[in-house]
Design a protein around this motif. Structure first.
Motif, short mmCIF file in Angstrom:
data_model
loop_
_atom_site.label_atom_id
_atom_site.label_comp_id
_atom_site.label_asym_id
_atom_site.label_seq_id
_atom_site.Cartn_x
_atom_site.Cartn_y
_atom_site.Cartn_z
N ASP A 106 0.83 -1.21 0.00
CA ASP A 106 0.00 0.00 0.00
C ASP A 106 0.86 1.25 0.00
O ASP A 106 0.48 2.29 0.55
CB ASP A 106 -0.95 0.01 1.21
N CYS A 107 2.01 1.14 -0.66
CA CYS A 107 2.90 2.30 -0.73
C CYS A 107 2.27 3.36 -1.64
O CYS A 107 1.82 3.06 -2.74
CB CYS A 107 4.24 1.86 -1.30
N GLY A 108 2.21 4.57 -1.16
CA GLY A 108 1.60 5.65 -1.93
C GLY A 108 0.12 5.46 -2.17
O GLY A 108 -0.45 6.05 -3.09
N GLY A 109 -0.52 4.63 -1.35
CA GLY A 109 -1.94 4.40 -1.49
C GLY A 109 -2.32 3.38 -2.54
O GLY A 109 -3.50 3.16 -2.81
N THR A 110 -1.31 2.70 -3.11
CA THR A 110 -1.56 1.64 -4.10
C THR A 110 -1.39 0.30 -3.42
O THR A 110 -0.27 -0.05 -3.02
CB THR A 110 -0.60 1.77 -5.29
N PRO A 111 -2.45 -0.50 -3.27
CA PRO A 111 -2.38 -1.72 -2.47
C PRO A 111 -1.26 -2.68 -2.87
O PRO A 111 -0.60 -3.25 -2.00
CB PRO A 111 -3.76 -2.36 -2.68
N ARG A 112 -1.04 -2.88 -4.17
CA ARG A 112 -0.05 -3.88 -4.58
C ARG A 112 1.37 -3.30 -4.72
O ARG A 112 2.30 -4.03 -5.05
CB ARG A 112 -0.47 -4.52 -5.90
N LEU A 113 1.52 -2.00 -4.50
CA LEU A 113 2.85 -1.38 -4.60
C LEU A 113 3.62 -1.67 -3.32
O LEU A 113 3.21 -1.31 -2.22
CB LEU A 113 2.72 0.12 -4.81
N LEU A 114 4.75 -2.33 -3.47
CA LEU A 114 5.56 -2.81 -2.34
C LEU A 114 6.81 -1.96 -2.23
O LEU A 114 7.62 -1.91 -3.16
CB LEU A 114 5.91 -4.29 -2.57
N CYS A 115 6.97 -1.30 -1.11
CA CYS A 115 8.12 -0.40 -0.92
C CYS A 115 9.09 -0.95 0.11
O CYS A 115 8.75 -1.81 0.92
CB CYS A 115 7.65 0.98 -0.50
N ALA A 116 10.30 -0.43 0.06
CA ALA A 116 11.34 -0.78 1.03
C ALA A 116 12.08 0.49 1.41
O ALA A 116 12.04 1.50 0.70
CB ALA A 116 12.30 -1.80 0.44
N ASP A 117 12.76 0.44 2.54
CA ASP A 117 13.61 1.53 2.99
C ASP A 117 14.95 1.39 2.27
O ASP A 117 15.75 0.52 2.60
CB ASP A 117 13.78 1.45 4.51
N ASP A 118 15.19 2.25 1.28
CA ASP A 118 16.40 2.12 0.47
C ASP A 118 17.68 2.19 1.31
O ASP A 118 18.64 1.46 1.06
CB ASP A 118 16.44 3.22 -0.59
N ALA A 119 17.68 3.06 2.31
CA ALA A 119 18.87 3.20 3.16
C ALA A 119 19.12 1.93 3.96
O ALA A 119 20.28 1.50 4.12
CB ALA A 119 18.70 4.39 4.10
N ALA A 120 18.05 1.31 4.46
CA ALA A 120 18.21 0.05 5.21
C ALA A 120 18.71 -1.06 4.30
O ALA A 120 19.56 -1.87 4.70
CB ALA A 120 16.88 -0.34 5.85
N VAL A 121 18.20 -1.13 3.08
CA VAL A 121 18.66 -2.15 2.14
C VAL A 121 20.15 -1.98 1.87
O VAL A 121 20.92 -2.95 1.91
CB VAL A 121 17.86 -2.06 0.82
N SER A 122 20.58 -0.75 1.62
CA SER A 122 22.01 -0.50 1.36
C SER A 122 22.86 -0.86 2.57
O SER A 122 23.96 -1.42 2.44
CB SER A 122 22.22 0.97 0.99
N HIS A 123 22.35 -0.55 3.77
CA HIS A 123 23.09 -0.85 5.00
C HIS A 123 23.34 -2.35 5.15
O HIS A 123 24.48 -2.79 5.37
CB HIS A 123 22.34 -0.31 6.20
N TYR A 124 22.28 -3.14 5.03
CA TYR A 124 22.43 -4.58 5.25
C TYR A 124 23.09 -5.28 4.06
O TYR A 124 23.74 -6.31 4.23
CB TYR A 124 21.07 -5.21 5.53
N ALA A 125 22.95 -4.72 2.86
CA ALA A 125 23.59 -5.34 1.69
C ALA A 125 25.10 -5.18 1.73
O ALA A 125 25.84 -6.00 1.20
CB ALA A 125 23.02 -4.73 0.42
N GLY A 126 25.57 -4.11 2.36
CA GLY A 126 27.00 -3.90 2.46
C GLY A 126 27.58 -3.22 1.24
O GLY A 126 26.87 -2.94 0.26
N PRO A 127 28.87 -2.95 1.25
CA PRO A 127 29.51 -2.23 0.15
C PRO A 127 29.51 -3.06 -1.14
O PRO A 127 29.53 -4.29 -1.10
CB PRO A 127 30.94 -2.00 0.65
N THR A 128 29.48 -2.37 -2.25
CA THR A 128 29.50 -3.03 -3.56
C THR A 128 30.57 -2.40 -4.43
O THR A 128 31.03 -1.29 -4.18
CB THR A 128 28.14 -2.92 -4.26
#
Length: 367
Positions: A106-128
Motif C-alpha cells: 500500500d505504498c503511496g496508497g496503491t495496495p499492490r505497490l511494495l516499498c522498502a527503505d532504500d537506506a536500510a537495504v544498502s546498510h544490510y547489503a554492504g559495500p559493492t
C-alpha cells in the motif's frame, strides 16, 4: 521479577525478552560472470525471513534470477551480471513493524505497490563494487512489487513472482513505463511511451521511430497503439502491459542501451597496452564481454588502420600473432583490436558507435 513486572506495566519489553536484532547470517555469490568492475551486480536480499526460514529465501532468490535470465534480452546478456545473495535474518516472520528493510504494501496508497527503505537495504547489503541493482524480496504470498530508480521489490511468495520480477526489472534496468490501460496518463518521458502517433514520431525522429513497421517478437508490427490513458505504446502487447508476455523491440533496445551505459565491451587486453611497445613475436589478445550460449561480440583487427592479415589471427580471432606480420627491422606498426556489439536489437547506430564499441591499441616493433 519486580523489574519484569514494572517493565511490562510501562509497556516496555525487557531486554531478556526482546526479539533478537536483525543480522546478516552470510552472503553467497549465486553467479560470478567476471570482474565486478565490468559487470552489473544484482544483490538479492530478503525481509521477513527468520533464521529457520532462510532456506525458503535462498530458493526464492535463485528462482528470481532464473526468471529474469529466462526472458530476452536478459537471457542473451545474462553474462553481463553477477548475482550476490545476502542472507538477512529478521527478528520476526513476515512483514511488520520490526521488518529490518521496512518493506510494506500500500505504498503511496496503491495496495499492490511494495516499498522498502532504500537506506536500510544498502546498510544490510554492504559495500559493492561497480554498477549495482538491489532487489529486496518480501516474505509474503500477496501480489506485489515495484521497480524504478530505487530498490526493486518483489513479493517472493506470490504465485506470479517470476512474471512480476520480469516486469519490474524493465522499469529498473530499461527505464520503461507501464503500458497497461490503468497506468497514469501524462507520463510520456519513458522510451516506450509517447503522446505522438506514428506519423509524428517518424517526422520528428523521436522515441521508437526507427522501429516503426518492424515485425515484433510480441506479434504484429511496431507502431503506435493507444492505451485507455491516452498514451501511445509501441505494440499491442508486451511484458510492460501484460505479465508473462515478452519485451517488444523498442523496450529491448532500451534495456541493452542501459547495460552499455554502465559496461565496456572489452573485459581485458594482454599485454596491457599501456605497458609500452611490444616486441615482434608477442601474442596480442583481447577479451570481449561474453554473451550467452557461447556467442560473443564482434572482434576486428587492424594494422596501421588496414585490416590485419587473416594469417596472423589466432584463437578464433581473439588474438593476433605479431610475429606473423613480418614487420621490417627498425619499423613499427599500430595494431588495434576493436570490439562491437552488432545485435540487431539495437537500431540506434550513433549509440552503437559511441557506447557499444571499444578498441585497444598496441605499438609493435623494434625501436
Amino acid at each position: 521479577m519486580l523489574l519484569i513486572l514494572t517493565a511490562l506495566l510501562a509497556g516496555v519489553t525487557p531486554a531478556s525478552a526482546a526479539a533478537p536484532p536483525a543480522r546478516v547470517a552470510g552472503t553467497a555469490m549465486l553467479v560470478d560472470n567476471g570482474p565486478a568492475a565490468n559487470r552489473i551486480t544484482l544483490v538479492l536480499i530478503g525481509d521477513g525471513y527468520t533464521a529457520d526460514e532462510l532456506p525458503r529465501f535462498r530458493a526464492q532468490a535463485a528462482a528470481t534470477w532464473q526468471a529474469l535470465s529466462s526472458v530476452e534480452p536478459f537471457r542473451t546478456y545474462a553474462s553481463y551480471f553477477d548475482v550476490r545473495r545476502v542472507d538477512l535474518v529478521s527478528p520476526e516472520s513476515g512483514l511488520g513493524p520490526s521488518s529490518p528493510l521496512g518493506m510494506h504494501f500500500d505504498c503511496g496508497g496503491t495496495p499492490r505497490l511494495l516499498c522498502a527503505d532504500d537506506a536500510a537495504v544498502s546498510h544490510y547489503a554492504g559495500p559493492t563494487v561497480g554498477p549495482t541493482y538491489m532487489i529486496a524480496l518480501a516474505d509474503s504470498n500477496a501480489y506485489g512489487g515495484a521497480g524504478g530508480s530505487g530498490v526493486t521489490t518483489l513479493s517472493a511468495g506470490s504465485k506470479d513472482a517470476s512474471r512480476i520480477i520480469q516486469h519490474e526489472m524493465g522499469h529498473t534496468v530499461g527505464g520503461l513505463g507501464d503500458e497497461y490501460d490503468a497506468a497514469p496518463g501524462g507520463q510520456s518521458d519513458f522510451p516506450n511511451l509517447s503522446t505522438q502517433d506514428a506519423s509524428a514520431l517518424s517526422s520528428a525522429h523521436a522515441k521508437w521511430w526507427r522501429w516503426l513497421g518492424a515485425a515484433d517478437p510480441s506479434g504484429g508490427v511496431v507502431g503506435t497503439y493507444r492505451s485507455a490513458n491516452g498514451l501511445y505504446r509501441p505494440t499491442q502487447d508486451s511484458i510492460m502491459r501484460t505479465l508473462g508476455a515478452v519485451y517488444n523491440l523498442p523496450s529491448r533496445e532500451a534495456i541493452i542501451e542501459s547495460l552499455y551505459r554502465r559496461l565496456d565491451t572489452i573485459d581485458a587486453a594482454t599485454p596491457p597496452p599501456q605497458a609500452g611497445p611490444v616486441a615482434p613475436g608477442r601474442l596480442l589478445t583481447v577479451t570481449p564481454l561474453p554473451l550467452a550460449g557461447g556467442r560473443r561480440l564482434a572482434v576486428s583487427w587492424t594494422v596501421d588502420d588496414r585490416p590485419a592479415p587473416s594469417s596472423a589471427l589466432r584463437d578464433g580471432g581473439l588474438s593476433l600473432d605479431t610475429g606473423a606480420l613480418a614487420l621490417p627491422r627498425h619499423c613499427h606498426a599500430i595494431v588495434r583490436a576493436g570490439v562491437v556489439d552488432t545485435t540487431d536489437w539495437v537500431r540506434d547506430e550513433p549509440f552503437r558507435q559511441a557506447r557499444m564499441s571499444a578498441s585497444v591499441a598496441w605499438s609493435v616493433g623494434v625501436y
